[in-house]
Design a protein around this motif. Structure first.
Motif, PDB file in Angstrom:
ATOM      1  N   GLY A  99       0.588  -1.178   0.002  1.00 45.31           N
ATOM      2  CA  GLY A  99       0.019   0.003   0.062  1.00 45.31           C
ATOM      3  C   GLY A  99       1.050   1.257   0.019  1.00 45.31           C
ATOM      4  N   PRO A 100       0.154   2.435   0.031  1.00 46.21           N
ATOM      5  CA  PRO A 100       0.873   3.641   0.056  1.00 46.21           C
ATOM      6  C   PRO A 100       1.994   3.744   1.053  1.00 46.21           C
ATOM      7  CG  PRO A 100      -1.400   4.245  -0.284  1.00 46.21           C
ATOM      8  CD  PRO A 100      -1.313   2.527   0.270  1.00 46.21           C
ATOM      9  N   ASN A 101       3.392   3.959   0.670  1.00 47.16           N
ATOM     10  CA  ASN A 101       4.402   4.165   1.391  1.00 47.16           C
ATOM     11  C   ASN A 101       5.068   5.408   1.739  1.00 47.16           C
ATOM     12  OD1 ASN A 101       6.019   4.606  -0.918  1.00 47.16           O
ATOM     13  ND2 ASN A 101       6.410   2.250  -1.164  1.00 47.16           N
ATOM     14  N   LEU A 102       4.152   6.531   1.257  1.00 47.57           N
ATOM     15  CA  LEU A 102       4.592   7.777   1.398  1.00 47.57           C
ATOM     16  C   LEU A 102       3.644   8.572   2.255  1.00 47.57           C
ATOM     17  CD1 LEU A 102       6.210   8.936  -1.900  1.00 47.57           C
ATOM     18  CD2 LEU A 102       7.634   8.403   0.406  1.00 47.57           C
ATOM     19  N   ALA A 103       3.864   9.354   2.966  1.00 51.13           N
ATOM     20  CA  ALA A 103       2.787  10.338   3.820  1.00 51.13           C
ATOM     21  C   ALA A 103       3.250  11.466   3.716  1.00 51.13           C
ATOM     22  CB  ALA A 103       2.704   9.851   5.192  1.00 51.13           C
ATOM     23  N   CYS A 104       2.228  12.577   4.125  1.00 46.69           N
ATOM     24  CA  CYS A 104       2.443  13.936   3.849  1.00 46.69           C
ATOM     25  C   CYS A 104       3.281  14.083   5.261  1.00 46.69           C
ATOM     26  CB  CYS A 104       1.192  14.564   4.178  1.00 46.69           C
ATOM     27  SG  CYS A 104       1.213  16.517   4.268  1.00 46.69           S
ATOM     28  N   ALA A 105       4.427  15.227   5.061  1.00 46.64           N
ATOM     29  CA  ALA A 105       5.139  15.313   6.365  1.00 46.64           C
ATOM     30  C   ALA A 105       4.508  16.232   7.459  1.00 46.64           C
ATOM     31  CB  ALA A 105       6.528  16.297   5.802  1.00 46.64           C
ATOM     32  N   GLU A 106       3.441  16.927   6.857  1.00 52.28           N
ATOM     33  CA  GLU A 106       2.837  17.852   7.919  1.00 52.28           C
ATOM     34  C   GLU A 106       1.506  17.045   8.632  1.00 52.28           C
ATOM     35  OE1 GLU A 106       1.670  21.340   6.274  1.00 52.28           O
ATOM     36  OE2 GLU A 106       3.533  21.870   5.414  1.00 52.28           O
ATOM     37  N   CYS A 107       0.930  16.439   7.866  1.00 53.92           N
ATOM     38  CA  CYS A 107      -0.391  15.862   8.293  1.00 53.92           C
ATOM     39  C   CYS A 107      -0.277  14.214   8.826  1.00 53.92           C
ATOM     40  CB  CYS A 107      -1.695  15.920   7.941  1.00 53.92           C
ATOM     41  SG  CYS A 107      -1.729  14.935   6.243  1.00 53.92           S
ATOM     42  N   GLY A 108       0.671  13.616   8.108  1.00 61.50           N
ATOM     43  CA  GLY A 108       1.022  12.309   8.477  1.00 61.50           C
ATOM     44  C   GLY A 108      -0.079  11.132   7.469  1.00 61.50           C
ATOM     45  N   ARG A 109      -0.884  11.944   6.847  1.00 60.88           N
ATOM     46  CA  ARG A 109      -1.865  10.968   5.863  1.00 60.88           C
ATOM     47  C   ARG A 109      -0.926  10.374   4.701  1.00 60.88           C
ATOM     48  NH1 ARG A 109      -7.254  13.026   2.626  1.00 60.88           N
ATOM     49  NH2 ARG A 109      -7.760  11.135   1.671  1.00 60.88           N
ATOM     50  N   PRO A 110      -1.299   8.913   4.550  1.00 61.04           N
ATOM     51  CA  PRO A 110      -0.721   8.246   3.416  1.00 61.04           C
ATOM     52  C   PRO A 110      -1.031   9.078   1.951  1.00 61.04           C
ATOM     53  CG  PRO A 110      -1.430   6.712   4.901  1.00 61.04           C
ATOM     54  CD  PRO A 110      -1.770   8.146   5.310  1.00 61.04           C
ATOM     55  N   VAL A 111      -0.063   9.511   1.115  1.00 55.71           N
ATOM     56  CA  VAL A 111      -0.696  10.135   0.082  1.00 55.71           C
ATOM     57  C   VAL A 111      -0.163   9.478  -1.281  1.00 55.71           C
ATOM     58  CG1 VAL A 111      -0.869  12.360   1.159  1.00 55.71           C
ATOM     59  CG2 VAL A 111       1.392  11.578   0.193  1.00 55.71           C
ATOM     60  N   ALA A 112       1.074   8.590  -1.193  1.00 51.73           N
ATOM     61  CA  ALA A 112       1.549   8.218  -2.529  1.00 51.73           C
ATOM     62  C   ALA A 112       2.235   7.000  -2.255  1.00 51.73           C
ATOM     63  CB  ALA A 112       2.517   9.097  -3.167  1.00 51.73           C
ATOM     64  N   THR A 113       2.676   6.129  -3.235  1.00 52.53           N
ATOM     65  CA  THR A 113       3.333   5.157  -3.259  1.00 52.53           C
ATOM     66  C   THR A 113       4.743   5.211  -4.163  1.00 52.53           C
ATOM     67  OG1 THR A 113       1.303   3.616  -2.974  1.00 52.53           O
ATOM     68  CG2 THR A 113       3.269   2.357  -3.806  1.00 52.53           C
ATOM     69  N   ARG A 114       5.916   4.815  -3.494  1.00 54.05           N
ATOM     70  CA  ARG A 114       7.072   4.935  -4.306  1.00 54.05           C
ATOM     71  C   ARG A 114       7.286   3.513  -4.918  1.00 54.05           C
ATOM     72  NH1 ARG A 114      12.731   8.118  -4.203  1.00 54.05           N
ATOM     73  NH2 ARG A 114      13.650   7.014  -5.582  1.00 54.05           N
ATOM     74  N   VAL A 115       7.601   3.461  -6.132  1.00 51.39           N
ATOM     75  CA  VAL A 115       7.961   1.922  -6.659  1.00 51.39           C
ATOM     76  C   VAL A 115       9.370   2.187  -7.458  1.00 51.39           C
ATOM     77  CG1 VAL A 115       7.119  -0.043  -8.423  1.00 51.39           C
ATOM     78  CG2 VAL A 115       5.540   1.482  -6.993  1.00 51.39           C
ATOM     79  N   ASP A 116      10.302   1.276  -6.954  1.00 48.94           N
ATOM     80  CA  ASP A 116      11.429   1.333  -7.494  1.00 48.94           C
ATOM     81  C   ASP A 116      12.336   0.006  -7.619  1.00 48.94           C
ATOM     82  OD1 ASP A 116      12.324   1.348  -4.997  1.00 48.94           O
ATOM     83  OD2 ASP A 116      12.942   3.234  -4.989  1.00 48.94           O
ATOM     84  N   ASP A 117      11.720  -1.074  -7.203  1.00 51.04           N
ATOM     85  CA  ASP A 117      12.161  -2.273  -7.244  1.00 51.04           C
ATOM     86  C   ASP A 117      12.600  -2.646  -8.678  1.00 51.04           C
ATOM     87  OD1 ASP A 117      13.303  -4.637  -6.107  1.00 51.04           O
ATOM     88  OD2 ASP A 117      11.159  -5.549  -5.619  1.00 51.04           O
ATOM     89  N   CYS A 118      13.714  -3.753  -8.810  1.00 50.63           N
ATOM     90  CA  CYS A 118      14.021  -4.037  -9.925  1.00 50.63           C
ATOM     91  C   CYS A 118      12.878  -4.916 -10.952  1.00 50.63           C
ATOM     92  CB  CYS A 118      15.136  -5.325  -9.746  1.00 50.63           C
ATOM     93  SG  CYS A 118      14.586  -6.753  -8.576  1.00 50.63           S
ATOM     94  N   GLY A 119      13.053  -4.519 -12.147  1.00 53.22           N
ATOM     95  CA  GLY A 119      12.127  -4.861 -13.023  1.00 53.22           C
ATOM     96  C   GLY A 119      10.512  -4.002 -13.053  1.00 53.22           C
ATOM     97  N   PHE A 120      10.594  -3.046 -12.205  1.00 54.67           N
ATOM     98  CA  PHE A 120       9.584  -1.964 -12.152  1.00 54.67           C
ATOM     99  C   PHE A 120      10.153  -0.669 -12.741  1.00 54.67           C
ATOM    100  CE2 PHE A 120       8.280  -5.403  -9.148  1.00 54.67           C
ATOM    101  CZ  PHE A 120       6.940  -5.392  -9.253  1.00 54.67           C
ATOM    102  N   TRP A 121       9.318  -0.105 -13.574  1.00 58.47           N
ATOM    103  CA  TRP A 121       9.559   1.353 -13.924  1.00 58.47           C
ATOM    104  C   TRP A 121       9.394   2.125 -12.752  1.00 58.47           C
ATOM    105  CZ3 TRP A 121      12.049   1.746 -18.461  1.00 58.47           C
ATOM    106  CH2 TRP A 121      11.883   0.601 -19.296  1.00 58.47           C
ATOM    107  N   GLN A 122      10.453   3.016 -12.393  1.00 57.15           N
ATOM    108  CA  GLN A 122      10.422   3.811 -11.368  1.00 57.15           C
ATOM    109  C   GLN A 122       9.423   4.930 -11.332  1.00 57.15           C
ATOM    110  OE1 GLN A 122      14.399   4.613  -9.684  1.00 57.15           O
ATOM    111  NE2 GLN A 122      15.270   2.981 -10.588  1.00 57.15           N
ATOM    112  N   ALA A 123       8.686   5.256 -10.318  1.00 54.30           N
ATOM    113  CA  ALA A 123       7.608   6.071 -10.336  1.00 54.30           C
ATOM    114  C   ALA A 123       6.986   6.334  -9.001  1.00 54.30           C
ATOM    115  CB  ALA A 123       6.382   5.620 -11.382  1.00 54.30           C
ATOM    116  N   VAL A 124       6.428   7.470  -8.547  1.00 55.79           N
ATOM    117  CA  VAL A 124       5.741   7.812  -7.478  1.00 55.79           C
ATOM    118  C   VAL A 124       4.217   7.792  -7.921  1.00 55.79           C
ATOM    119  CG1 VAL A 124       5.353   9.230  -5.651  1.00 55.79           C
ATOM    120  CG2 VAL A 124       7.642   8.722  -6.326  1.00 55.79           C
TER     121      VAL A 124
END
Length: 329
Positions: A99-124
């Protein structure tokens, strides 16, 4: 603000492609974003299976996510922090399966997912229900003209076919199979034949009746019943033409097919200095037959056809049951 200033582009055809076991580059160029509409099916987060008796679990992959996610380049994210207990990965990085592994630094709400493992095109991937667009002052993105379309070569330095080509041609192949109506399609000689003829001859039945495919686009009028046309990389607009059926192809691949000349100059006697001949690099040649991406092909068919006729269902079943058979392997 959780991103830098970004301008919208078309979601690349290889967005849901998993390729090889090495680290891949970014899915999107810095300063751009793309929306992923999903494939129309209900989406549920991947639930990891229970460990087996000896503590071994099967590794699965979850490339797609909920509809309407917003993809950006990893370097364009701002004001976020990682969520430590959601940094699951497979090998060399994070794959977003938890699931989402990035949270807003101010409120702490999960907002995004960073994907950069091998075999995956890197994106947020920004969650659609956690962010909203905000107008930013500054110059508006210039939309390139059709005469400025980019071009991507099909073969890399090591002789392997470009994964972007494999995905883009797979998407076009799915469109072509659908508009064929199950009839044989005749593919013209040249680069288009290298990309599509083998797959079409395997997937569609031989014999009459038959339909003809041809390139159409800027500088090339439509002369065939089915036109292979470029899709604008920023707007997603298809080149307008009066062909009976239209098959879209990523602009950078279309431009190469339409205008690349494989012929090399042959030096006339005493007409070219030896140093020029020495420095003229040989063309990059592939080390295998071209094979479209099978999973991208199936994913595109699912998006194009809610109810599949029997002949198309047979093609889908064949590719599902034999994913490593020709023309995809």
């Amino acid at each position: 603000m959780v991103t830098a200033k970004v301008a919208r582009v078309v979601l690349p055809d290889h967005a849901d492609q998993k390729y090889g076991h090495g680290l891949l580059s970014g899915l999107l160029e810095p300063g751009t974003y793309a929306a992923d509409p999903g494939d129309g099916r209900p989406w549920r987060p991947l639930q990891p299976p229970e460990p087996e008796e000896h503590g071994v679990r099967l590794q699965t992959y979850c490339i797609t996510g909920p509809p309407d996610r917003i993809g950006i380049a990893p370097g364009d994210v701002r004001g976020t922090v990682f969520i430590p207990d959601r940094l699951g990965g497979c090998c060399c990085g994070w794959d977003g399966q938890d699931g989402p592994n990035l949270a807003c630094a101010e409120c702490g709400r999960p907002v995004a997912t960073r994907v950069d493992d091998c075999g995956f095109w890197q994106a947020v991937w920004l969650e659609a229900d956690a962010v909203r667009p905000v107008a930013v002052a500054g110059p508006v993105q210039r939309v390139m003209g059709w005469e400025e379309l980019p071009r991507t070569p099909p073969v890399g330095q090591r002789g392997y076919w470009s994964p972007q080509w494999e995905a883009a041609v797979a998407v076009a192949l799915a469109h072509l199979v659908v508009v064929s109506g199950g009839e044989r399609v005749v593919v013209p000689d040249g680069p288009v034949a290298v990309a599509l003829r083998r797959a079409i001859d395997i997937l569609l039945p031989p014999g009459l009746p038959e339909r003809h495919l041809g390139l159409a686009g800027p500088g090339l009028p439509a002369t065939s019943e089915i036109a292979l046309v470029p899709r604008h990389p920023q707007t997603g607009e298809l080149w307008p033409c009066e062909a009976g059926a239209v098959v879209p192809l990523a602009a950078d691949v279309w431009t190469y097919l339409a205008f690349h000349d494989e012929r090399r100059l042959v030096p006339a006697a005493y007409g070219m200095p030896a140093g020029v001949r020495r420095d003229d690099p040989p063309p990059l040649l592939p080390n295998s037959l071209f094979r479209p991406g099978g999973q991208v092909f199936l994913n595109t068919l699912k998006r194009l056809t809610v109810v599949q006729p029997p002949w198309l269902q047979r093609i889908c079943d064949r590719v599902k049951d034999r994913p490593y058979a020709d023309p995809f392997w």
